[in-house]
Design a protein around this motif. Structure first.
Motif, PDB file in Angstrom:
ATOM      1  N   TRP A  48       0.824  -1.216   0.000  1.00  0.00           N
ATOM      2  CA  TRP A  48       0.000   0.000   0.000  1.00  0.00           C
ATOM      3  C   TRP A  48       0.858   1.265   0.000  1.00  0.00           C
ATOM      4  CZ3 TRP A  48      -4.629   0.240  -1.729  1.00  0.00           C
ATOM      5  CH2 TRP A  48      -5.495  -0.843  -1.602  1.00  0.00           C
ATOM      6  N   THR A  49       1.967   1.265   0.725  1.00  0.00           N
ATOM      7  CA  THR A  49       2.819   2.464   0.721  1.00  0.00           C
ATOM      8  C   THR A  49       3.408   2.695  -0.662  1.00  0.00           C
ATOM      9  OG1 THR A  49       4.715   1.205   1.552  1.00  0.00           O
ATOM     10  CG2 THR A  49       3.405   2.410   3.172  1.00  0.00           C
ATOM     11  N   LYS A  50       3.754   1.625  -1.358  1.00  0.00           N
ATOM     12  CA  LYS A  50       4.263   1.761  -2.719  1.00  0.00           C
ATOM     13  C   LYS A  50       3.138   2.198  -3.660  1.00  0.00           C
ATOM     14  CE  LYS A  50       7.519  -0.984  -4.562  1.00  0.00           C
ATOM     15  NZ  LYS A  50       8.124  -2.217  -5.058  1.00  0.00           N
ATOM     16  N   ARG A  51       1.983   1.595  -3.527  1.00  0.00           N
ATOM     17  CA  ARG A  51       0.838   1.895  -4.407  1.00  0.00           C
ATOM     18  C   ARG A  51       0.354   3.339  -4.246  1.00  0.00           C
ATOM     19  NH1 ARG A  51      -3.102   3.667  -6.379  1.00  0.00           N
ATOM     20  NH2 ARG A  51      -4.972   2.675  -7.145  1.00  0.00           N
ATOM     21  N   LEU A  52       0.343   3.829  -3.010  1.00  0.00           N
ATOM     22  CA  LEU A  52      -0.173   5.171  -2.738  1.00  0.00           C
ATOM     23  C   LEU A  52       0.933   6.230  -2.674  1.00  0.00           C
ATOM     24  CD1 LEU A  52      -2.831   4.169  -0.055  1.00  0.00           C
ATOM     25  CD2 LEU A  52      -3.240   4.742  -2.462  1.00  0.00           C
ATOM     26  N   ALA A  53       2.157   5.824  -2.906  1.00  0.00           N
ATOM     27  CA  ALA A  53       3.313   6.733  -2.910  1.00  0.00           C
ATOM     28  C   ALA A  53       3.398   7.558  -1.626  1.00  0.00           C
ATOM     29  CB  ALA A  53       3.276   7.651  -4.135  1.00  0.00           C
ATOM     30  N   CYS A  54       3.375   6.848  -0.508  1.00  0.00           N
ATOM     31  CA  CYS A  54       3.489   7.502   0.802  1.00  0.00           C
ATOM     32  C   CYS A  54       4.371   6.634   1.687  1.00  0.00           C
ATOM     33  CB  CYS A  54       2.102   7.694   1.426  1.00  0.00           C
ATOM     34  SG  CYS A  54       1.260   6.153   1.819  1.00  0.00           S
ATOM     35  N   ALA A  64      -6.133   6.141  10.238  1.00  0.00           N
ATOM     36  CA  ALA A  64      -6.706   6.566  11.522  1.00  0.00           C
ATOM     37  C   ALA A  64      -7.743   7.666  11.322  1.00  0.00           C
ATOM     38  CB  ALA A  64      -5.602   7.049  12.459  1.00  0.00           C
ATOM     39  N   ARG A  65      -7.528   8.503  10.326  1.00  0.00           N
ATOM     40  CA  ARG A  65      -8.427   9.637  10.089  1.00  0.00           C
ATOM     41  C   ARG A  65      -9.709   9.256   9.347  1.00  0.00           C
ATOM     42  NH1 ARG A  65      -6.852  15.166   6.989  1.00  0.00           N
ATOM     43  NH2 ARG A  65      -8.913  16.080   7.074  1.00  0.00           N
ATOM     44  N   VAL A  66      -9.591   8.428   8.282  1.00  0.00           N
ATOM     45  CA  VAL A  66     -10.761   8.134   7.451  1.00  0.00           C
ATOM     46  C   VAL A  66     -11.189   6.670   7.460  1.00  0.00           C
ATOM     47  CG1 VAL A  66     -10.356  10.071   5.897  1.00  0.00           C
ATOM     48  CG2 VAL A  66      -9.401   7.827   5.344  1.00  0.00           C
ATOM     49  N   GLY A  67     -10.435   5.814   8.148  1.00  0.00           N
ATOM     50  CA  GLY A  67     -10.792   4.397   8.173  1.00  0.00           C
ATOM     51  C   GLY A  67      -9.997   3.601   7.152  1.00  0.00           C
ATOM     52  N   VAL A  73      -8.753   6.522   1.779  1.00  0.00           N
ATOM     53  CA  VAL A  73      -7.354   6.826   2.106  1.00  0.00           C
ATOM     54  C   VAL A  73      -6.661   7.451   0.897  1.00  0.00           C
ATOM     55  CG1 VAL A  73      -5.119   5.807   2.717  1.00  0.00           C
ATOM     56  CG2 VAL A  73      -7.192   5.061   3.893  1.00  0.00           C
ATOM     57  N   GLU A  74      -6.912   6.904  -0.278  1.00  0.00           N
ATOM     58  CA  GLU A  74      -6.302   7.451  -1.491  1.00  0.00           C
ATOM     59  C   GLU A  74      -6.761   8.885  -1.740  1.00  0.00           C
ATOM     60  OE1 GLU A  74      -5.369   6.070  -6.040  1.00  0.00           O
ATOM     61  OE2 GLU A  74      -7.106   5.203  -5.045  1.00  0.00           O
ATOM     62  N   GLN A  75      -8.042   9.151  -1.540  1.00  0.00           N
ATOM     63  CA  GLN A  75      -8.551  10.510  -1.721  1.00  0.00           C
ATOM     64  C   GLN A  75      -7.909  11.471  -0.732  1.00  0.00           C
ATOM     65  OE1 GLN A  75     -12.784  10.156  -1.393  1.00  0.00           O
ATOM     66  NE2 GLN A  75     -13.032   9.388  -3.482  1.00  0.00           N
ATOM     67  N   LEU A  76      -7.774  11.053   0.514  1.00  0.00           N
ATOM     68  CA  LEU A  76      -7.153  11.902   1.527  1.00  0.00           C
ATOM     69  C   LEU A  76      -5.698  12.195   1.178  1.00  0.00           C
ATOM     70  CD1 LEU A  76      -7.400  13.322   4.293  1.00  0.00           C
ATOM     71  CD2 LEU A  76      -6.583  11.197   5.309  1.00  0.00           C
ATOM     72  N   LEU A  77      -4.964  11.171   0.777  1.00  0.00           N
ATOM     73  CA  LEU A  77      -3.551  11.350   0.441  1.00  0.00           C
ATOM     74  C   LEU A  77      -3.371  12.173  -0.837  1.00  0.00           C
ATOM     75  CD1 LEU A  77      -2.164   7.821   1.331  1.00  0.00           C
ATOM     76  CD2 LEU A  77      -1.806   9.936   2.591  1.00  0.00           C
ATOM     77  N   ASP A  78      -4.365  12.141  -1.716  1.00  0.00           N
ATOM     78  CA  ASP A  78      -4.309  12.947  -2.944  1.00  0.00           C
ATOM     79  C   ASP A  78      -4.699  14.393  -2.698  1.00  0.00           C
ATOM     80  OD1 ASP A  78      -3.398  10.905  -4.522  1.00  0.00           O
ATOM     81  OD2 ASP A  78      -5.363  10.389  -5.331  1.00  0.00           O
ATOM     82  N   GLY A  79      -5.171  14.704  -1.485  1.00  0.00           N
ATOM     83  CA  GLY A  79      -5.507  16.070  -1.163  1.00  0.00           C
ATOM     84  C   GLY A  79      -6.946  16.441  -1.421  1.00  0.00           C
ATOM     85  N   VAL A  80      -7.819  15.448  -1.662  1.00  0.00           N
ATOM     86  CA  VAL A  80      -9.241  15.728  -1.858  1.00  0.00           C
ATOM     87  C   VAL A  80      -9.852  16.048  -0.495  1.00  0.00           C
ATOM     88  CG1 VAL A  80     -11.440  14.772  -2.626  1.00  0.00           C
ATOM     89  CG2 VAL A  80      -9.336  14.210  -3.849  1.00  0.00           C
ATOM     90  N   GLU A  81     -10.452  17.219  -0.387  1.00  0.00           N
ATOM     91  CA  GLU A  81     -10.984  17.672   0.902  1.00  0.00           C
ATOM     92  C   GLU A  81     -12.183  16.857   1.373  1.00  0.00           C
ATOM     93  OE1 GLU A  81      -9.761  19.902   3.080  1.00  0.00           O
ATOM     94  OE2 GLU A  81      -8.038  19.992   1.764  1.00  0.00           O
ATOM     95  N   SER A  82     -13.164  16.644   0.520  1.00  0.00           N
ATOM     96  CA  SER A  82     -14.352  15.897   0.941  1.00  0.00           C
ATOM     97  C   SER A  82     -14.227  14.458   0.463  1.00  0.00           C
ATOM     98  CB  SER A  82     -15.622  16.526   0.365  1.00  0.00           C
ATOM     99  OG  SER A  82     -15.563  16.531  -1.034  1.00  0.00           O
ATOM    100  N   ILE A  83     -14.442  13.528   1.363  1.00  0.00           N
ATOM    101  CA  ILE A  83     -14.352  12.105   1.048  1.00  0.00           C
ATOM    102  C   ILE A  83     -15.679  11.668   0.455  1.00  0.00           C
ATOM    103  CG2 ILE A  83     -13.942   9.797   1.968  1.00  0.00           C
ATOM    104  CD1 ILE A  83     -11.493  11.676   2.065  1.00  0.00           C
ATOM    105  N   LEU A  84     -15.633  11.109  -0.734  1.00  0.00           N
ATOM    106  CA  LEU A  84     -16.833  10.639  -1.386  1.00  0.00           C
ATOM    107  C   LEU A  84     -17.161   9.222  -0.898  1.00  0.00           C
ATOM    108  CD1 LEU A  84     -15.974  11.726  -5.023  1.00  0.00           C
ATOM    109  CD2 LEU A  84     -17.423  12.926  -3.396  1.00  0.00           C
ATOM    110  N   ALA A  85     -18.406   8.993  -0.565  1.00  0.00           N
ATOM    111  CA  ALA A  85     -18.828   7.667  -0.121  1.00  0.00           C
ATOM    112  C   ALA A  85     -18.818   6.712  -1.306  1.00  0.00           C
ATOM    113  CB  ALA A  85     -20.208   7.720   0.501  1.00  0.00           C
TER     114      ALA A  85
END
Length: 86
Positions: A48-54, A64-67, A73-85
């Motif tokens: 996952w760290t390789k896949r998400l480049a983190c 811990a923040r979004v579950g 998690v990908e949206q959060l790491l990409d900088g998307v403010e609102s998480i889409l369900a």
């Protein structure tokens, strides 16, 4: 016969062993579930760290923040403010 200057001189009967690379098994490279991140599995954590480049800390903080949902998690790491369900 003239020997090329690029070829090393070898004694007769000298064997050269070349290590063969081990093939990557698909089971070793893909997590059990691509929709959820399992932080307790070291192999999946590395994937996952390789896949998400983190790094691991960033991944753990995002989970811990979004579950554990990978899309969130990908949206959060990409900088998307609102998480889409999903």
């Amino acid at each position: 016969m003239m020997r090329s200057s690029l070829q090393p001189a070898r004694a007769p009967g000298y064997l050269v062993r070349v290590a063969k690379p081990k093939p990557a098994l698909a089971i070793d490279t893909v997590p059990a579930s691509r929709s959820e991140i399992d932080l307790d599995n070291a192999r999946e954590l590395k994937w996952w760290t390789k896949r998400l480049a983190c790094n691991e800390v960033q991944l753990r903080e995002a989970v811990a923040r979004v579950g554990p949902k990978a899309a969130h998690v990908e949206q959060l790491l990409d900088g998307v403010e609102s998480i889409l369900a999903v």
